[in-house]
Design an enzyme around this catalytic site. Structure first.
Site, short mmCIF file in Angstrom:
data_model
loop_
_atom_site.label_atom_id
_atom_site.label_comp_id
_atom_site.label_asym_id
_atom_site.label_seq_id
_atom_site.Cartn_x
_atom_site.Cartn_y
_atom_site.Cartn_z
N CYS A 113 0.82 -1.22 0.00
CA CYS A 113 0.00 0.00 0.00
C CYS A 113 0.85 1.27 0.00
CB CYS A 113 -0.95 0.00 1.19
SG CYS A 113 -2.10 -1.38 1.12
N HIS A 250 -3.41 7.41 2.67
CA HIS A 250 -3.80 6.10 2.14
C HIS A 250 -5.22 5.81 2.60
CE1 HIS A 250 -3.88 2.01 1.01
NE2 HIS A 250 -3.68 1.51 2.22
N ASN A 280 -9.99 -0.09 -0.06
CA ASN A 280 -8.53 0.01 -0.06
C ASN A 280 -8.00 -0.53 -1.39
OD1 ASN A 280 -5.79 -0.26 0.32
ND2 ASN A 280 -5.94 -1.23 2.33
C1 LIG Z 1 -10.18 -5.08 9.89
C2 LIG Z 1 -10.83 -4.05 10.82
C3 LIG Z 1 -11.82 -3.22 10.05
C4 LIG Z 1 -11.59 -4.80 11.89
O1 LIG Z 1 -12.16 -3.88 12.79
P1 LIG Z 1 -11.99 -4.05 14.35
O2 LIG Z 1 -12.82 -3.00 14.99
O3 LIG Z 1 -10.50 -4.05 14.64
O4 LIG Z 1 -12.61 -5.44 14.58
P2 LIG Z 1 -11.94 -6.74 15.19
O5 LIG Z 1 -10.88 -7.26 14.28
O6 LIG Z 1 -11.56 -6.43 16.60
O7 LIG Z 1 -13.15 -7.71 15.13
C5 LIG Z 1 -14.34 -7.47 15.88
C6 LIG Z 1 -15.32 -8.58 15.54
O8 LIG Z 1 -15.85 -8.35 14.23
C7 LIG Z 1 -15.77 -9.54 13.48
N1 LIG Z 1 -15.63 -9.24 12.07
C8 LIG Z 1 -14.50 -9.13 11.33
N2 LIG Z 1 -14.82 -8.84 10.07
C9 LIG Z 1 -16.16 -8.74 10.00
C10 LIG Z 1 -17.07 -8.47 8.97
N3 LIG Z 1 -16.67 -8.21 7.72
N4 LIG Z 1 -18.38 -8.44 9.27
C11 LIG Z 1 -18.81 -8.67 10.50
N5 LIG Z 1 -18.00 -8.96 11.53
C12 LIG Z 1 -16.68 -8.98 11.28
C13 LIG Z 1 -14.56 -10.25 14.03
O9 LIG Z 1 -14.60 -11.61 13.72
C14 LIG Z 1 -14.70 -9.96 15.50
O10 LIG Z 1 -15.60 -10.86 16.04
P3 LIG Z 1 -15.31 -11.54 17.48
O11 LIG Z 1 -15.25 -10.38 18.43
O12 LIG Z 1 -16.48 -12.43 17.66
O13 LIG Z 1 -13.99 -12.23 17.32
C15 LIG Z 1 -9.78 -3.18 11.50
O14 LIG Z 1 -9.01 -3.93 12.39
C16 LIG Z 1 -8.87 -2.53 10.52
O15 LIG Z 1 -9.27 -1.72 9.72
N6 LIG Z 1 -7.58 -2.85 10.60
C17 LIG Z 1 -6.61 -2.28 9.71
C18 LIG Z 1 -6.74 -2.94 8.39
C19 LIG Z 1 -6.06 -2.18 7.33
O16 LIG Z 1 -6.23 -0.99 7.23
N7 LIG Z 1 -5.34 -2.90 6.53
C20 LIG Z 1 -4.72 -2.39 5.40
C21 LIG Z 1 -3.53 -1.61 5.77
S1 LIG Z 1 -2.75 -1.17 4.31
#
Ligand SMILES: CC(C)(COP(=O)(O)OP(=O)(O)OC[C@H]1O[C@@H](n2cnc3c(N)ncnc32)[C@H](O)[C@@H]1OP(=O)(O)O)[C@@H](O)C(=O)NCCC(=O)NCCS
Length: 323
Positions: A113, A250, A280
């Site tokens: 990215c 980004h 993204n």
């Molecule tokens: C991926 C992201 C959106 C998840 O959000 P979050 O608030 O951190 O959520 P968590 O990972 O703590 O997950 C919370 C719950 O939602 C669930 N969950 C994950 N994806 C889901 C989806 N698409 N729909 C519904 N529930 C989802 C998880 O399984 C978890 O459930 P659990 O508590 O029963 O285990 C977030 O962590 C994020 O944006 N991270 C950075 C990713 C990124 O930017 N990557 C690219 C960088 S270049």
């Protein structure tokens, strides 16, 4: 003394738009969850006939049009991508051929990215070193091809697209009041590479593999990495957050964008946000957002624009440009 000035910008998106609601039929998720946690409402997904090369070519042609130039005016192409058409040759040479260029040289750059920020920094050094006069710097991706469409924690986050700028050599030193690339800062930390990676490759599995991510871990590190390189760029340029006109981060997650801007003291109205429209798009995300901001009439000639990206590796970086 030579500096690199942005002469044109363009972008390209696949025809097909995929709204969040479509994921409700594929995995256990909801539109509401995706919007709330990421700010994403839709993304573009490449059809079979749309590739990293074809999208990159279309973005490059749009950038050339906006610069009033033709492919014959270009002597170098850098394509930032992690989803090349083939393992080799570089997709940049395919774009070179598609554009009908008979001269110059082209190569790919892989920093996931952060690819576009790495590519702009590299391009600027080629120009300042006298190795190129007019170049295309492209970010193009088809992440839909490396997603695990059964994994709700990743498949909802990414999209496909491309953006490109034309950079041109101009006489004069890079300086804050002059148009052009002013300062940049790049970083990587390979000890974090298991947080966001693809579980395949030519030298290990002989396959392409799928994207894997520890989302929460990436989130935890994101704001710190982003502010680290931006503060370095501010120091190098001798400015503060108040001096910039536009922040083009980004586009991975709205919450990361908002938290970074807040920590840096960048006013909300200066932040360009397109993650709702594109998801993204990895190395394409910053040039796509730039292109949209120019189209919307936000970024204008002479504005001070701060670019930032972070991604797999980890890699991260920031670039300050007088547009
Ligand atoms: C991926 C992201 C959106 C998840 O959000 P979050 O608030 O951190 O959520 P968590 O990972 O703590 O997950 C919370 C719950 O939602 C669930 N969950 C994950 N994806 C889901 C989806 N698409 N729909 C519904 N529930 C989802 C998880 O399984 C978890 O459930 P659990 O508590 O029963 O285990 C977030 O962590 C994020 O944006 N991270 C950075 C990713 C990124 O930017 N990557 C690219 C960088 S270049």
């Amino acid at each position: 003394m030579t500096r690199s000035v942005v002469r044109g910008i363009g972008s390209a998106l696949p025809r097909r738009i995929m709204k969040n609601a479509e994921f409700e039929k594929l995995v256990d998720t909801t539109d509401e969850w995706i919007v709330q946690r990421t700010g994403i409402r839709q993304r573009h997904i490449a059809s079979e006939d749309e590739t990293t090369a074809s999208l990159g070519e279309a973005a490059a042609r749009a950038a050339l049009d906006s610069a009033g130039l033709t492919p014959a005016d270009i002597d170098m192409i850098i394509l930032a991508t992690s989803t090349p058409n083939n393992t080799f040759p570089a997709t940049a040479v395919e774009i070179q051929e598609r554009l009908g260029m008979s001269g110059g040289f082209a190569f790919d750059m892989q920093a996931v990215c952060s690819g576009f920020v790495y590519a702009i920094t590299t391009a600027d050094l080629y120009i300042r070193g006298g190795q190129a006069k007019r170049m295309l710097v492209i970010g193009s991706e088809t992440f839909s091809r490396i997603l695990d469409w059964n994994d709700r924690t990743t498949c909802v986050l990414f999209g496909d697209g491309a953006g490109a700028v034309v950079l041109e050599a101009e006489d004069g030193e890079a300086a804050l009041e002059q148009r052009g690339v002013i300062a940049s800062s790049l970083r990587s930390d390979g000890s974090q590479r298991d947080k966001l990676y693809v579980d395949g490759g030519p030298s290990t599995t002989c396959t392409v593999g799928h994207l894997r991510m520890q989302g929460r871990e990436v989130f935890k590190h994101a704001v710190g990495m982003i502010t680290d390189v931006i503060e370095d760029v501010f120091d190098k340029a001798g400015i503060t957050a108040e001096d910039i006109d536009w922040f083009v981060p980004h586009q991975a997650n709205r919450r990361i964008i908002d938290a970074s801007a807040k920590k840096l003291g960048i006013a909300e109205e200066k932040v360009v946000v397109t993650v709702d429209l594109h998801g993204n798009t990895s190395a394409a995300s910053v040039p796509l957002a730039l292109s949209v901001a120019v189209e919307r009439g936000q970024i204008k000639k002479g504005d001070l624009v701060l670019l930032e990206a972070m991604g797999g590796g980890f890699t991260w970086g920031a670039v300050l440009v007088r547009w």
